[in-house]
Design an enzyme around this catalytic site. Sequence first.
Site, PDB file in Angstrom:
ATOM      1  N   HIS A   1       0.872  -1.204   0.000  1.00 58.89           N
ATOM      2  CA  HIS A   1       0.000   0.000   0.000  1.00 58.89           C
ATOM      3  C   HIS A   1       0.895   1.236   0.000  1.00 58.89           C
ATOM      4  O   HIS A   1       1.494   1.575   1.019  1.00 58.89           O
ATOM      5  CB  HIS A   1      -0.908   0.010   1.230  1.00 58.89           C
ATOM      6  CG  HIS A   1      -1.904   1.126   1.224  1.00 58.89           C
ATOM      7  ND1 HIS A   1      -3.234   0.932   1.527  1.00 58.89           N
ATOM      8  CD2 HIS A   1      -1.778   2.461   0.959  1.00 58.89           C
ATOM      9  CE1 HIS A   1      -3.875   2.080   1.437  1.00 58.89           C
ATOM     10  NE2 HIS A   1      -3.006   3.031   1.103  1.00 58.89           N
TER      11      HIS A   1
ATOM     12  N   HIS B   1       1.548   5.398  -1.710  1.00 56.74           N
ATOM     13  CA  HIS B   1       1.200   6.559  -2.540  1.00 56.74           C
ATOM     14  C   HIS B   1       2.495   7.150  -3.083  1.00 56.74           C
ATOM     15  O   HIS B   1       3.340   7.599  -2.302  1.00 56.74           O
ATOM     16  CB  HIS B   1       0.458   7.614  -1.708  1.00 56.74           C
ATOM     17  CG  HIS B   1      -0.837   7.102  -1.169  1.00 56.74           C
ATOM     18  ND1 HIS B   1      -2.032   7.227  -1.832  1.00 56.74           N
ATOM     19  CD2 HIS B   1      -1.114   6.412  -0.035  1.00 56.74           C
ATOM     20  CE1 HIS B   1      -3.001   6.653  -1.138  1.00 56.74           C
ATOM     21  NE2 HIS B   1      -2.466   6.146  -0.031  1.00 56.74           N
TER      22      HIS B   1
ATOM     23  N   LYS C   1      -9.087  -0.225  -6.198  1.00 59.35           N
ATOM     24  CA  LYS C   1      -9.198   0.411  -4.881  1.00 59.35           C
ATOM     25  C   LYS C   1     -10.562   1.050  -4.722  1.00 59.35           C
ATOM     26  O   LYS C   1     -11.010   1.816  -5.571  1.00 59.35           O
ATOM     27  CB  LYS C   1      -8.103   1.488  -4.758  1.00 59.35           C
ATOM     28  CG  LYS C   1      -8.126   2.270  -3.448  1.00 59.35           C
ATOM     29  CD  LYS C   1      -7.606   1.446  -2.288  1.00 59.35           C
ATOM     30  CE  LYS C   1      -7.738   2.149  -0.945  1.00 59.35           C
ATOM     31  NZ  LYS C   1      -6.704   3.118  -0.663  1.00 59.35           N
TER      32      LYS C   1
ATOM     33  N   HIS D   1     -10.627   1.114   1.331  1.00 59.93           N
ATOM     34  CA  HIS D   1     -10.468   2.127   2.379  1.00 59.93           C
ATOM     35  C   HIS D   1     -11.706   1.995   3.252  1.00 59.93           C
ATOM     36  O   HIS D   1     -12.789   2.439   2.873  1.00 59.93           O
ATOM     37  CB  HIS D   1     -10.350   3.536   1.790  1.00 59.93           C
ATOM     38  CG  HIS D   1     -10.094   4.559   2.856  1.00 59.93           C
ATOM     39  ND1 HIS D   1      -8.875   5.168   3.050  1.00 59.93           N
ATOM     40  CD2 HIS D   1     -10.908   5.037   3.841  1.00 59.93           C
ATOM     41  CE1 HIS D   1      -8.951   5.980   4.099  1.00 59.93           C
ATOM     42  NE2 HIS D   1     -10.173   5.922   4.594  1.00 59.93           N
TER      43      HIS D   1
ATOM     44  N   HIS E   1      -4.882  -0.643   5.637  1.00 61.46           N
ATOM     45  CA  HIS E   1      -4.478   0.094   6.837  1.00 61.46           C
ATOM     46  C   HIS E   1      -5.464  -0.086   7.989  1.00 61.46           C
ATOM     47  O   HIS E   1      -6.059   0.879   8.482  1.00 61.46           O
ATOM     48  CB  HIS E   1      -4.238   1.582   6.553  1.00 61.46           C
ATOM     49  CG  HIS E   1      -5.230   2.225   5.604  1.00 61.46           C
ATOM     50  ND1 HIS E   1      -6.576   2.156   5.777  1.00 61.46           N
ATOM     51  CD2 HIS E   1      -5.036   2.948   4.472  1.00 61.46           C
ATOM     52  CE1 HIS E   1      -7.173   2.814   4.792  1.00 61.46           C
ATOM     53  NE2 HIS E   1      -6.253   3.293   3.989  1.00 61.46           N
TER      54      HIS E   1
ATOM     55  N   ASP F   1       1.296   2.658   3.470  1.00 59.17           N
ATOM     56  CA  ASP F   1       0.429   3.826   3.248  1.00 59.17           C
ATOM     57  C   ASP F   1       1.243   5.115   3.323  1.00 59.17           C
ATOM     58  O   ASP F   1       0.727   6.166   3.726  1.00 59.17           O
ATOM     59  CB  ASP F   1      -0.733   3.874   4.249  1.00 59.17           C
ATOM     60  CG  ASP F   1      -1.844   4.825   3.782  1.00 59.17           C
ATOM     61  OD1 ASP F   1      -1.866   5.201   2.599  1.00 59.17           O
ATOM     62  OD2 ASP F   1      -2.690   5.188   4.620  1.00 59.17           O
TER      63      ASP F   1
END
Length: 356
Positions: free
Chosen positions: A13, A15, A99, A136, A174, A247
């Site tokens: 995970h 970004h 996602k 999420h 997460h 994350d």
Amino acid sequence: MTEITLRRPDDWHLHLRDGDMLKAVLPFTVRQFSRAIVMPNLVPPVRTAAEAEAYRGRIGAAVPEGADFTPLMTCYLADDTDSDDLIRGHQSGAFTAAKLYPAGATTHSADGVTDIARIDGVLGRMEEAGMPLLVHGETTDPDVDVFDREAVFIDNTLKSMIERFPGLKVVLEHVTTIEGVDFVRAGGENLAATITVHHLMINRGAMFEGGIRPHLYCLPVAKRERHRLALRKAATSGEAKFFLGTDSAPHPVSAKEAARGCAGIFSAPAALELYAQVFDDEDALDKLEAFASLNGPAFYGLAVNEGTLTLKKQEGRVPGDVPVEGGEAVKPFHAGQTLAWTLGHELINGDDCDAC
Ligand code: DOR
Ligand code: ZN
């Protein structure tokens, strides 16, 4: 133990952003991880296979020379996602997973899904195709307390979604609560969770220690201490359902230190070293390889990485602010602080990195 050698790990995970920010942050991930699930919440988001391939190309161009890194691309689901393009993209390798951002749940999620019932058709096709859904898991109901949003999402949305699609592979991303950990444990083999290093290290009190600490604000927000302890147990248990997902989510310093600061913790610069510290503190270094290198590939049906990486119990330092060309710096999680574990002889952009 003063040294530990693992199969090369992956970050399930991450970004990476785009442009100059991508160039600034990617080398930190590449020095630790072989592969990463790259989140699609760019502006505009990555919604089609063609957009994912283009983004993969930009990431590839930003990988430091000589490094070996495979980005695993994801599709940002929306109410009007084209399921033909999605499934074709999965079959061609453009997309590893999709996602689900409930619209408005977090950073750059405005174009997400407004009501899960609207994507039932898409989820049915993903179930058939064996394509993982990354969730999420927070309700967007403004009346629900921000600290309860994960537990309420599980009760009101995730449970029934999994009942409707029992064969769908789902990752509760997460995970931050006891309720989340228990729910994942009680589910089938096709239900798993990623755990971030920051949720293993901080509880909600840390955000207010001696004043407000915007760099510790992320979503889902850190919870009470008892939740953090449950996460540490789950991560260090060796159970196949739990694996590493940082994350890491960089934002320019001024976007964090603002009246309305963005959610996101930039943990990439020392993620693996900090996970090692957590596992050492829990007397569970023997479980680190399962969490970081084995459980994720098994869930995704991918081979484990070739090669190994060695962590040493030797002091190092997390870098300070990371400069971004033509823009503002980003502040790492634990910036400038001492590390108990470090990676030996790593290279960033061909130079010895400050942290080694
Ligand atoms: O804290 C977060 N930051 N949580 C998310 O879900 C998104 C991420 C980001 O993109 O900044
Ligand atoms: Zn994220």
